[in-house]
Structures are given as C-alpha cells and as structure tokens.
Design a protein around this motif. Structure first.
Motif, PDB file in Angstrom:
ATOM      1  N   ILE A  89       0.888  -1.169   0.000  1.00 23.33           N
ATOM      2  CA  ILE A  89       0.000   0.000   0.000  1.00 23.33           C
ATOM      3  C   ILE A  89       0.920   1.211   0.000  1.00 23.33           C
ATOM      4  O   ILE A  89       1.895   1.248   0.766  1.00 23.33           O
ATOM      5  CB  ILE A  89      -0.896   0.035   1.253  1.00 23.33           C
ATOM      6  N   ARG A  90       0.615   2.173  -0.851  1.00 28.03           N
ATOM      7  CA  ARG A  90       1.498   3.347  -0.930  1.00 28.03           C
ATOM      8  C   ARG A  90       1.556   4.048   0.420  1.00 28.03           C
ATOM      9  O   ARG A  90       0.542   4.205   1.095  1.00 28.03           O
ATOM     10  CB  ARG A  90       0.953   4.316  -1.975  1.00 28.03           C
ATOM     11  N   ARG A  91       2.764   4.492   0.747  1.00 30.79           N
ATOM     12  CA  ARG A  91       2.939   5.152   2.048  1.00 30.79           C
ATOM     13  C   ARG A  91       2.158   6.456   2.118  1.00 30.79           C
ATOM     14  O   ARG A  91       1.649   6.834   3.172  1.00 30.79           O
ATOM     15  CB  ARG A  91       4.416   5.385   2.323  1.00 30.79           C
ATOM     16  N   SER A  92       2.042   7.124   0.978  1.00 35.36           N
ATOM     17  CA  SER A  92       1.277   8.385   0.986  1.00 35.36           C
ATOM     18  C   SER A  92      -0.188   8.093   1.314  1.00 35.36           C
ATOM     19  O   SER A  92      -0.848   8.867   2.014  1.00 35.36           O
ATOM     20  CB  SER A  92       1.397   9.089  -0.357  1.00 35.36           C
ATOM     21  N   SER A  93      -0.705   6.939   0.826  1.00 39.00           N
ATOM     22  CA  SER A  93      -2.092   6.568   1.145  1.00 39.00           C
ATOM     23  C   SER A  93      -2.223   6.261   2.628  1.00 39.00           C
ATOM     24  O   SER A  93      -3.209   6.644   3.265  1.00 39.00           O
ATOM     25  CB  SER A  93      -2.524   5.325   0.361  1.00 39.00           C
ATOM     26  N   LEU A  94      -1.202   5.575   3.171  1.00 38.20           N
ATOM     27  CA  LEU A  94      -1.235   5.248   4.604  1.00 38.20           C
ATOM     28  C   LEU A  94      -1.255   6.521   5.436  1.00 38.20           C
ATOM     29  O   LEU A  94      -2.069   6.666   6.360  1.00 38.20           O
ATOM     30  CB  LEU A  94       0.002   4.420   4.987  1.00 38.20           C
ATOM     31  N   VAL A  95      -0.368   7.440   5.074  1.00 37.71           N
ATOM     32  CA  VAL A  95      -0.287   8.699   5.832  1.00 37.71           C
ATOM     33  C   VAL A  95      -1.607   9.454   5.720  1.00 37.71           C
ATOM     34  O   VAL A  95      -2.162   9.919   6.732  1.00 37.71           O
ATOM     35  CB  VAL A  95       0.903   9.550   5.336  1.00 37.71           C
ATOM     36  N   ALA A  96      -2.131   9.543   4.494  1.00 38.45           N
ATOM     37  CA  ALA A  96      -3.394  10.277   4.304  1.00 38.45           C
ATOM     38  C   ALA A  96      -4.514   9.633   5.117  1.00 38.45           C
ATOM     39  O   ALA A  96      -5.292  10.325   5.782  1.00 38.45           O
ATOM     40  CB  ALA A  96      -3.759  10.291   2.827  1.00 38.45           C
ATOM     41  N   PHE A  97      -4.573   8.295   5.083  1.00 39.05           N
ATOM     42  CA  PHE A  97      -5.644   7.609   5.814  1.00 39.05           C
ATOM     43  C   PHE A  97      -5.536   7.868   7.317  1.00 39.05           C
ATOM     44  O   PHE A  97      -6.510   8.218   7.973  1.00 39.05           O
ATOM     45  CB  PHE A  97      -5.607   6.099   5.546  1.00 39.05           C
ATOM     46  N   PHE A  98      -4.329   7.668   7.861  1.00 42.67           N
ATOM     47  CA  PHE A  98      -4.216   7.778   9.321  1.00 42.67           C
ATOM     48  C   PHE A  98      -4.286   9.230   9.805  1.00 42.67           C
ATOM     49  O   PHE A  98      -4.754   9.473  10.919  1.00 42.67           O
ATOM     50  CB  PHE A  98      -2.946   7.065   9.812  1.00 42.67           C
ATOM     51  N   GLN A  99      -3.844  10.167   8.972  1.00 41.42           N
ATOM     52  CA  GLN A  99      -4.009  11.582   9.367  1.00 41.42           C
ATOM     53  C   GLN A  99      -5.505  11.929   9.394  1.00 41.42           C
ATOM     54  O   GLN A  99      -5.980  12.585  10.305  1.00 41.42           O
ATOM     55  CB  GLN A  99      -3.289  12.512   8.379  1.00 41.42           C
ATOM     56  N   THR A 100      -6.236  11.454   8.368  1.00 41.95           N
ATOM     57  CA  THR A 100      -7.669  11.767   8.305  1.00 41.95           C
ATOM     58  C   THR A 100      -8.431  11.050   9.413  1.00 41.95           C
ATOM     59  O   THR A 100      -9.231  11.662  10.129  1.00 41.95           O
ATOM     60  CB  THR A 100      -8.253  11.337   6.934  1.00 41.95           C
ATOM     61  N   SER A 101      -8.140   9.742   9.569  1.00 42.30           N
ATOM     62  CA  SER A 101      -8.913   8.980  10.565  1.00 42.30           C
ATOM     63  C   SER A 101      -8.590   9.434  11.988  1.00 42.30           C
ATOM     64  O   SER A 101      -9.398   9.276  12.896  1.00 42.30           O
ATOM     65  CB  SER A 101      -8.678   7.482  10.403  1.00 42.30           C
ATOM     66  N   SER A 102      -7.393  10.014  12.184  1.00 46.91           N
ATOM     67  CA  SER A 102      -7.058  10.488  13.538  1.00 46.91           C
ATOM     68  C   SER A 102      -7.993  11.610  13.973  1.00 46.91           C
ATOM     69  O   SER A 102      -8.148  11.885  15.160  1.00 46.91           O
ATOM     70  CB  SER A 102      -5.602  10.955  13.600  1.00 46.91           C
ATOM     71  N   LEU A 103      -8.626  12.265  12.975  1.00 48.02           N
ATOM     72  CA  LEU A 103      -9.552  13.363  13.325  1.00 48.02           C
ATOM     73  C   LEU A 103     -10.792  12.847  14.052  1.00 48.02           C
ATOM     74  O   LEU A 103     -11.441  13.595  14.774  1.00 48.02           O
ATOM     75  CB  LEU A 103      -9.978  14.108  12.054  1.00 48.02           C
ATOM     76  N   PHE A 104     -11.102  11.543  13.850  1.00 50.54           N
ATOM     77  CA  PHE A 104     -12.278  10.981  14.534  1.00 50.54           C
ATOM     78  C   PHE A 104     -11.896  10.623  15.977  1.00 50.54           C
ATOM     79  O   PHE A 104     -11.872   9.474  16.377  1.00 50.54           O
ATOM     80  CB  PHE A 104     -12.811   9.757  13.790  1.00 50.54           C
ATOM     81  N   SER A 105     -11.571  11.647  16.700  1.00 47.84           N
ATOM     82  CA  SER A 105     -11.147  11.471  18.090  1.00 47.84           C
ATOM     83  C   SER A 105     -12.137  12.212  18.981  1.00 47.84           C
ATOM     84  O   SER A 105     -12.633  13.284  18.607  1.00 47.84           O
ATOM     85  CB  SER A 105      -9.744  12.049  18.266  1.00 47.84           C
ATOM     86  N   ILE A 106     -12.367  11.661  20.135  1.00 50.35           N
ATOM     87  CA  ILE A 106     -13.319  12.297  21.057  1.00 50.35           C
ATOM     88  C   ILE A 106     -12.869  13.719  21.419  1.00 50.35           C
ATOM     89  O   ILE A 106     -13.683  14.600  21.677  1.00 50.35           O
ATOM     90  CB  ILE A 106     -13.508  11.422  22.317  1.00 50.35           C
ATOM     91  N   HIS A 107     -11.556  13.959  21.355  1.00 48.28           N
ATOM     92  CA  HIS A 107     -11.023  15.287  21.701  1.00 48.28           C
ATOM     93  C   HIS A 107     -11.475  16.354  20.707  1.00 48.28           C
ATOM     94  O   HIS A 107     -11.424  17.535  21.002  1.00 48.28           O
ATOM     95  CB  HIS A 107      -9.495  15.242  21.753  1.00 48.28           C
ATOM     96  N   ASN A 108     -11.873  15.911  19.496  1.00 50.71           N
ATOM     97  CA  ASN A 108     -12.336  16.883  18.504  1.00 50.71           C
ATOM     98  C   ASN A 108     -13.845  17.074  18.553  1.00 50.71           C
ATOM     99  O   ASN A 108     -14.371  17.961  17.885  1.00 50.71           O
ATOM    100  CB  ASN A 108     -11.931  16.422  17.091  1.00 50.71           C
TER     101      ASN A 108
END
Lengths: 239, 507
Positions: free
Chosen positions: B112-131
């Motif tokens: 899996i392309r690393r750029s896709s991994l980074v994009a996915f985890f940066q985006t999914s990290s936004l689904f945090s209770i702190h936000n």
C-alpha cells in the motif's frame, strides 16, 4: 535434589496442554526435553518454575510443594526467554544483581564469572551497553550465564543452543557437561537440537501432544529412535 | 523481486476502504477486550455527566457569565477566553490523545502506498473524542448567543473558526508529540517557558492572551477576513507540517530510544538485597522513557506549577482545596507513578519471581522509593510554601506524613492488584497516558479523595484536621513492617494472575 510431578494436568480453556500422571528426576541427572512445537515443553518448564499453576496435581522439589514453599528459588538457575533478563541494566549490573540475589558479594560474583570467560568474556564486555541493545544471541548468552554462574543445584534452560554462533554452542556444551560431571548439577534442557541434546543429556523425555511419549536413557540408538519418531509424526501430520 | 505493479498502484479509495475495515475490526476487538463492566459503567456515567455539563454551559452560559463577569456579555467573555480554553483543552489532548504513528507500523510492509497510509491515518485520527466534545459546548453556545447577537455580522464564520481551532489543536498535538519523540528535552524547556510566560501574563496584568483572543474572534464575528485567514493559514501550515513529520518518521524509523551514555551509581553492599532492589527501581526510572517522564513531571509540578498556584492569592484560600495542593506537592510522584509500581516491572517480572528474591524485599524496596519521593518533593517545594503562603506550611508538613504513611500504602494496595502490563519505553510515545486503562484513572478516587473529604469534614477546625492527617500518617509509617508483610502475602497469592496479565504485554 529430587523433582516430582504427581498427576499434573495443565489446561488452557478446554485444551489439555500437559498431562503427566507421574514423573521424577533425581539429583545429578541431566535431562533433555524434546518434542515438536506445541508438544508442551515450555508449559512443562513454566510449571516447574512456578510461572504457571497446574489445574490438578502437584509439583515437588525436595519433597516441598512449589505452591507453598519458595525455597527452590535459592537453589535454581533458569533462563527461558528474554523476560528473564532486566533489559535496562548493563551486563555487569545484571550479573551483579543475580549474584546479590544468591547472597554473593561483588567480588565473589566476579570470581565465579571468571570461570565462564571463554563463553562470555565479562572482563571485556562493554559495560555501558544495556541488555536491550544486545543481539538475540548475546542476550541469550547473558541469560544462560546468569543461570549457571551461581552453580545452583538445579538448572533449567529452554532452547539454549538456538541463536548461538557455532563456537558458542560448542563452549556451552562443554560447560554443561562439566557442570554435570564436576558439580553434579541437575539440569533440564529443552531443545530441538537432537545432536546437542544427545551429547549433553543422559536421559531424554519426549513429549507429544502434552503427554510423555518416551522417557529413556541416552544410548547410541537413541538418536535413530528419535529421528524415526519425528519422521512418523511428520508423515502423520502430512496425511 | 519486484512487487507487482498492480499491487503498489492500488487505488487510493481502495486502500482507504481496506484500512478502514481493518481499523474498525481492531477497534471493535480492542473494545471487547477492555475493562470489566463496573469500570465501563463508571466511565459511561462520567462521560454522560461531562456531556451534560458542557451542554448546560452552552445553552445557559449567560447565567454563569453573570456570576463571574457581570459587566460583560457572554459573547465577549467567550471571545476573550477562547484561546485560554483551547490551551487548557490542549493539555488534556496532549496527555490522552492517541497518535497514528504506532498504528501505521504494521501496514508498512504491505503493498500500500505510504502516501495513502499517511493520508488515511491523518484523516482517521480526526475521529477522536477530543475533537468532538468541545462542540457540545460550542454548538449550543453558537445557536443561542452567536446567531442571536446583534453584533455578529458573520455568525457562521465564527463557528467555522472554532472548528478550525479544534483542527489546529489536533495537528499541533500530533506534530509536537512527533518532535518530542526525538527531542525529549524540548518538552521540559517548553513547559518552563510556558509556565513562566503564563505566570508573567497573569500576575503583571498584561493579559496578552486575552487581547489576542478577543482581537481574533471579535474580528471574525464582524466578518473580518484577515483574522479568519490568519487562523486558516495556521491550520494549513500545522496540518502540512504534521503530515510531513509523519511521512519522515515512517520513512526513517527510529526503532528504539538511543542510550549513548549510561550513567550509573552503586549502593553499599551492606544494604543487602533491599538496597540492590532500590537501585534497580531508580535505574528503571532513569533509563526508561515513560517512568523518567513521570519522575520529571512530578518534579515540575512540585516546583513550577506549585509556584503558579501558590502565588495566586485568590486560589486555594480554604483548607479543603489547599489539601489538594498538599497532597500533590509531596505525594504527586507516589500518586502518579506508584499505582503502577509492579506494572513497570511487567516486562521482566519473571526475572524477579524466579530468582531468590522474597516478595518482602521487593515490597520494602518499593515502599522506600515511594516514601523517599515524598521527602524529596517535600524539601523541594517547602521554600515555595514558606515564600508565598506561610500559612500553609503546617499543611505541607502534615501532608508529608500523610503521603509517606497513607498515600504510599493506598497506591501500593492498588499496584499489587494490577496485572496490566506497561510499556516502559521501547515503543511507547512521548510522555502521555496512551495505553493506560480507564481503571487507572478511577484509582485516583480512592487515593486522592480521602484526605480532601477529611479536610472538608474538618473545615471548621482545620488545625485539628491537619494534626489528624499527620498522626494517621505517622502511625502508618511506624507500621511499615506490617504493611510489607501484608503486601508480600497478597503478591504471593496473586502471583500467577500477575504473571499471566503481564505476559500479554501492554495494550
């Protein structure tokens, strides 16, 4: 020194990992514990070191049950895996700590370690390097050394030859043979390396599916017998 | 051998779908493996209560602001203190929010392309209770006070600015944690700079933070594009920097903390095995990332933070609240570090229980370390009490005895019942509570609450209350041998449960 397993059974959930109706080892015996993966070797050793409690039965060392008497810890040296090391210590710090647990002074610890200089040259190790930064092989050497240098009555080792370079394997073999002949140390050594086990151990206990399948004196025919057993086990699992 | 091109060029959306499905399964199983029902219910109730408080504040803020700032309208109050609110929330985020870096590692060997991994985890990290939890206050507040305000030209832009600030705060945290992972010293420097700046801003009456906050949000409310652009640029910059940092860290992984220079010390051999075990405990703290941070943060609390609290004459005027200061001033380390006293040993617990080390010696060494920490923190913070609040010096003395005698015993009681492993630093993130279960937070209730409640009950005769606390503590210190035997017996009884729990590793 006498170790006895009496009607010992260890289950994980509904699976019986080890079932030993009766088994014992006498003082000065060197036992090789062999078997395929999942045969119950590590469970056996963990029960012996009181890291697991059997569901039924009892394990006694010198007539005292492990469950109620911890005095066996003062006469036992063991190394199963890296969790037996304290990885944030340096090699000298760790060995000094093990020595202190046996009541040795620092001087006495180093006098004893000097006998193992050919296996691990303690006088030349990097004393600023932490155990966690060592390779698997070197960490294993430290663990084995910690189990052996206090010359305990009982030594328990899991796969001591794995990950060691060939010269270290040969030196370790010599050390174990010497410990058995000179110190009359009782040893239980689990290994997949049948060749080394044959050379070091006078008795072989073969585990298969959690049960003792053979318990024999080592003889010139033993290696062929074990090879035949593992070959038949291999063909049975293939079919 | 080359990876087939059809595998590395898997579509961006395809990768997202695969990763989302996998992360969902992990989250679900992790939830099922988590705490028992009691802990879940207590945490659930606390969350409902917090949500209720935030919603009430949002809908009825005028009633609160009338009490505290009668001359100001609610919107001015919020605009003036908005940055301060976000700074406070940032501390909570910094301590608890999970970072995506550790989640990425298992996927790095896959096609899996690393750029896709980074994009996915940066985006999914936004689904945090702190936000999301800040919105429980801001959305009702916006509905009631911003939309209805005659001063507001652009109400929607104000809400968008708040959301941008939440996002900025999110990525600043990820960026800061990534930087601190490599340069831990920066953390302590930043803490000191922040404390000193806040102290000067607060005590000198400059109120710089309030002025900036009011300038930004009152401006945005009036449709100020410059102020909004300023926020938007900050958000974009921080997001980009955090993404670049994450990409760099996975391309050049640092597998473990480098220890280039090992400092050591010895204890006299005459101190016996207990002395060696004390040494072991101190080396554990000093050479492992996580325990070391607990130690240093306790030192910072007992000096810098206490300086801030004690110099504010309005705060902690009564003995009940001051009890909290006394408790943490000398007992901060014991409360924070002590409840995991055996968890810190989880990686090498078998090394201890298979050696000739009686549990009594192990317990005694740990009690010496905890009691010693109370004395060290007491001495360090005593000058602050003498200088700023001499009337609280007797309280500081009373809590020295209480902490050394009672707090240490309470935390050891909890520690000896803990069978959850702790990652002491090989792969753990920079100082935060990630990986700690909610159970550990509930443990503060039985350890920190009793003396505060006791001082509340004795509020009419605080002097007598302090004598009581000191006496209980002193008697308990005298009974240290009895406690040692008690804990050793408990450890023996729970030995196999602890070994089993510790062998599962840190979550």
């Amino acid at each position: 020194m006498r170790i006895e397993f009496d009607k010992v059974e260890k289950r994980f959930g509904s699976k019986v990992a080890l079932s030993i109706p009766a088994w014992s080892i006498e003082s000065g015996e060197v036992l090789g514990l062999v078997g395929s993966n999942g045969a119950g070797k590590t469970t056996f050793l963990r029960l012996l070191l009181d890291l697991l409690r059997p569901n039924t039965g009892s394990i006694k060392i010198n007539g005292r049950s492990l469950a109620v008497d911890a005095s066996w810890r003062g006469i036992t040296g063991s190394f199963l895996d890296r969790s037996f090391l304290i990885e944030y210590l340096t090699i000298p710090e760790y060995l000094e700590f093990v020595g202190a647990s046996f009541g040795f002074s620092k001087k006495e610890t180093y006098e004893r370690l000097a006998h193992f200089e050919s296996f691990l040259p303690i006088s030349r190790v990097d004393s600023t390097r932490l155990l966690r930064d060592l390779s698997t092989g070197n960490a294993k050497k430290v663990g084995i050394l910690a189990a052996l240098f206090p010359t305990p009555e009982l030594v328990v080792l899991d796969e001591p030859f794995a990950n060691l370079d060939p010269p270290s394997q040969i030196r370790l073999k010599d050390i174990l043979i010497r410990a058995a002949q000179v110190e009359h140390t009782t040893m239980i050594i689990s290994s997949h390396d049948l060749g080394h086990v044959m050379e070091v151990c006078g008795r072989i206990t073969l585990l298969a599916e959690g049960k003792i399948s053979r318990d024999i004196e080592t003889s010139p025919e033993t290696l062929a017998e074990l090879n035949t057993f593992f070959a038949s086990e291999e063909s049975a699992s293939a079919t | 051998m080359r990876t087939p091109s059809h595998m590395t060029s898997s579509t961006f959306l395809g990768s997202f779908g695969l990763l989302a499905k996998n992360q969902y399964k992990i989250a679900l199983r992790s939830m099922q493996m988590q705490q028992g029902w009691f802990v879940r219910i207590v945490i659930g109730l606390m969350m409902v209560y917090s949500a209720f408080i935030l919603l009430t504040l949002g809908f009825f803020f005028d009633r609160f602001s009338e009490e505290l700032w009668p001359s100001l309208d609610p919107l001015t109050v919020v605009n003036r203190y908005l940055l301060a609110m976000f700074v406070s929330m940032f501390f909570v985020r910094f301590l608890f929010q999970k970072t995506p870096k550790l989640k990425i590692i298992p996927y790095l060997h896959l096609p899996i392309r690393r750029s896709s991994l980074v994009a996915f985890f940066q985006t999914s990290s936004l689904f945090s209770i702190h936000n999301f939890y800040p919105l429980l206050f801001f959305i009702p507040f916006w509905m009631i006070y911003v939309r209805e305000s005659p001063l507001a030209d652009n109400q929607n832009m104000w809400l968008a600015a708040v959301v941008l600030l939440i996002g900025t705060s999110h990525f600043v945290n990820l960026l800061l944690r990534a930087v601190l992972q490599r340069k831990a010293g920066v953390f302590y420097a930043l803490m000191i700079v922040f404390m000193v700046t806040a102290f000067i801003d607060e005590t000198s009456g400059i109120g710089l933070q309030q002025r900036i906050s009011e300038y930004l949000f009152t401006g945005i409310l009036s449709g100020g594009l410059v102020e909004f652009s300023l926020l938007f640029c900050t958000f974009s910059l921080v997001t980009a920097a955090s993404t670049i940092q994450l990409t760099r860290s996975i391309n050049n992984p640092e597998t473990r903390e480098e220890v280039t220079r090992v400092t050591t010390f010895a204890v006299p051999e005459s101190w016996g095995l207990v002395g060696q075990l004390v040494r072991l405990e101190l080396l554990l703290m000093w050479r492992n990332r996580r325990p070391r941070h607990y130690m240093l943060v306790s030192l910072l609390f007992s000096t810098m933070y206490l300086l801030f609290m004690l110099s504010n004459a309005k705060a902690f005027s009564g003995y009940t609240m001051a009890a909290l200061l006394g408790l943490f001033a000398s007992g901060g380390f014991a409360l924070n570090y002590g409840q995991l006293m055996f968890g810190w040993d989880s990686e090498h617990y078998t090394a201890l229980v298979t050696r000739n080390i009686p549990f009594k010696a192990l317990v005694k060494a740990k009690l010496i370390v905890l009691q010693g920490s109370c004395v060290v923190l007491f001495v360090l913070s005593l000058p602050l009490f003498i200088w700023f609040r001499p009337e609280f010096v007797p309280l500081h003395f009373a809590f020295l005895f209480y902490n050394a005698g009672i707090t240490t015993i309470l935390v050891m009681e909890l520690a000896s019942r803990n069978s959850q492993a702790v990652d002491i630093g090989k792969s753990g993130g920079f100082f935060n509570y990630e990986g700690f279960s909610a159970k550990h937070w509930l443990w503060f209730i039985p350890t920190a609450l009793p003396p505060v409640l006791f001082m509340l009950a004795m509020h009419s005769r605080p002097g007598l209350g302090l004598i009581g606390l000191a006496t209980f503590g002193f008697i308990s210190i005298m009974l240290t041998d009895m406690w040692t035997k008690y804990f050793a017996k408990g450890l023996q009884a729970r030995k196999h449960t602890m070994i089993e729990g510790f062998s599962k590793g840190a979550n």
